[in-house]
Each structure stands twice: as C-alpha cells, then as structure tokens.
Write a protein that holds these residues in place. Structure first.
Motif, PDB file in Angstrom:
ATOM      1  N   ASP A 107      -5.341   5.035   3.303  1.00  0.00           N
ATOM      2  CA  ASP A 107      -6.320   3.422   3.000  1.00  0.00           C
ATOM      3  C   ASP A 107      -7.167   3.481   4.081  1.00  0.00           C
ATOM      4  O   ASP A 107      -7.471   2.284   3.742  1.00  0.00           O
ATOM      5  CB  ASP A 107      -5.380   2.779   2.784  1.00  0.00           C
ATOM      6  CG  ASP A 107      -4.101   2.264   3.992  1.00  0.00           C
ATOM      7  OD1 ASP A 107      -4.533   3.442   5.245  1.00  0.00           O
ATOM      8  OD2 ASP A 107      -3.649   1.706   4.324  1.00  0.00           O
ATOM      9  N   ALA A 120      -0.273   4.645   1.271  1.00  0.00           N
ATOM     10  CA  ALA A 120      -0.804   5.213   2.209  1.00  0.00           C
ATOM     11  C   ALA A 120      -0.351   6.675   2.606  1.00  0.00           C
ATOM     12  O   ALA A 120       0.831   6.069   3.108  1.00  0.00           O
ATOM     13  CB  ALA A 120      -1.897   4.896   2.865  1.00  0.00           C
ATOM     14  N   THR A 134       0.771  -0.810  -0.296  1.00  0.00           N
ATOM     15  CA  THR A 134       0.259   0.260  -0.388  1.00  0.00           C
ATOM     16  C   THR A 134       1.029   0.878  -0.140  1.00  0.00           C
ATOM     17  O   THR A 134       1.858   1.694   0.726  1.00  0.00           O
ATOM     18  CB  THR A 134      -0.713   0.050   1.265  1.00  0.00           C
ATOM     19  OG1 THR A 134      -1.561   0.978   1.057  1.00  0.00           O
ATOM     20  CG2 THR A 134      -0.484   0.121   2.714  1.00  0.00           C
TER      21      THR A 134
END
Length: 237
Positions: free
Chosen positions: A23, A4, A2
């Motif tokens: 996220d 994020a 991710t």
C-alpha cells in the motif's frame, strides 16, 4: 482498513523493524513491544481512512513465466497488532509500490540509508532519521530495471547495492557515483531466461547465487558478465 501484503522488511540494531507493504507505506515497529512508532507513505489518506494493522487477502501480480498451482489470492499476515490506528503518514515516499528493501545502518547520528526497489524497476535511495520529525530525504532515484525489483542487498566490498529483477538481470549499482558498475545476464543465453526471484551475496567469497522461475541456481562473479556456473536439478519453483 487496509489489506496490505508485506513485500519486505529489515531489522535495525535499535531493536526496531522496518516493514514495506504494497500500500506504498513503510511502517517502523518497536520489536520488544510490538508498537507501531512511525509510518511513512507515498500518498496521503484522509483522517477518516486511517489504516489499521491486520491480516488480509490481497491479489499480487505474478512474475512472467510463473504458473501458480491455484488461482487463490495470496494471503499476507502482519504480526503486530498493538497499535490499532497508525500515526499520520508522512508523504515522503514516491507513488510506486515498494517490492524490495535494504537498509544501511550508519551506527551514529548521521542517519541510516534506506534503499527501496519498486514495481516499476527503479530504486529510491533515502537518508533516514527515525528519531527526527523530518521526512526521509530523497538522495537518488535511478531507473535500473525494466520490471519489478525482486531483491536488494548492500555490499561494502562493492561499495554499492546489488539488485535483482523480473527482467532477468542483476545490477550492481554504486551509491557514491550513482552509476551501474555491472549488469549480469539479460539475454536468454546468458544467465536467467525468466524472472529472477532472489539471490544471495557472499562477502567472503565474492560471488552471487541467484534463482528464478526456470528452477536453476546461477553462480556469478560480480565483475564478469557471464555466469561461472549453473546448478540444475530442481523440479518445482
């Protein structure tokens, strides 16, 4: 993986830090070791997509009226890497992206209160027990603003939370009665004419100083709708 961006974070007296990311997750780290100790999420992921903690580039929605100097995506870095894979996320948070956070520490076993502002303009108030296996309990979810919440601050004097938003307003929300005590600004001739990025609250002098896209600092008495002063002079965001 991710990528994020971090939207906000808060330190706790228990030597932990709570980090909110876009996220839709809250990650709790031990500051002394850097280890990830708990993760809460607004949505579940399959076991094969367990996110990792790493740096990355993300594109973020800019507030109305803000003109960046470049078109490059914003880069965010999360400086805790010791936990390669996160624990299983607890589906306790709602789906909207958290953009601001405030934690009220109780100092006892009754648990802390965490307040999240989100991209849709709402607040989510949770009862948080970091040492419990139970997910945070949702206490209230008022819809205060018409655009992204940019900052939150709790005030014992006001017995509530101050919130600022890209909708050009500041709200004072009483956590005990679940009611808005005061709305500051909201019209072009009162306070900010564009998005509010942030503010600070003086518990000693009982005033709010806010700033936004138009490069002014506006001084407020939280019990009066109109500002008491506007400081001008900045030439860039």
């Amino acid at each position: 993986n991710t990528n994020a961006a971090v939207s906000d974070f808060s330190f706790l007296h228990t030597n932990r830090i709570v980090v909110a990311t876009i996220d839709k997750k809250l990650r709790v780290y031990d500051v002394s070791t850097g280890n990830l100790v708990k993760c809460y999420a607004g949505h579940t992921r399959s076991s094969g997509n367990s996110p990792r903690v790493q740096s990355g580039n993300v594109r973020v929605r800019l507030p109305p009226g803000y003109k960046p100097d470049t078109t490059k995506s914003s880069q965010a870095y999360l400086g805790f890497h010791k936990a390669k894979t996160e624990p299983i996320a607890v589906p306790a948070l709602d789906e909207d992206i958290p953009t601001a956070m405030e934690i009220i520490e109780s100092g006892n076993t009754s648990g802390d209160t965490i307040i999240l502002g989100n991209q849709g303009g709402g607040l989510r108030v949770y009862d948080l027990h970091l040492n419990s296996v139970d997910p945070p309990r949702l206490l209230s979810k008022p819809k205060l603003h018409h655009n992204t919440v940019s900052k939150l601050r709790y005030s014992p004097f006001l017995t509530g939370c101050i919130s600022a938003s890209w909708d050009q307003t500041i709200k004072v929300y009483n956590l005990d009665t679940n009611q808005v005590i005061r709305t500051l600004g909201g019209t072009p001739d009162v306070g900010h004419a564009k998005s509010i990025f942030g503010f600070d609250w003086s518990e000693q002098y009982k005033i709010i100083a806010s700033c936004g896209t138009e490069r002014h600092v506006v001084i407020w008495n939280p019990f009066i709708h109109k500002p008491i002063s506007t400081l001008e002079g900045h030439t860039s965001p």
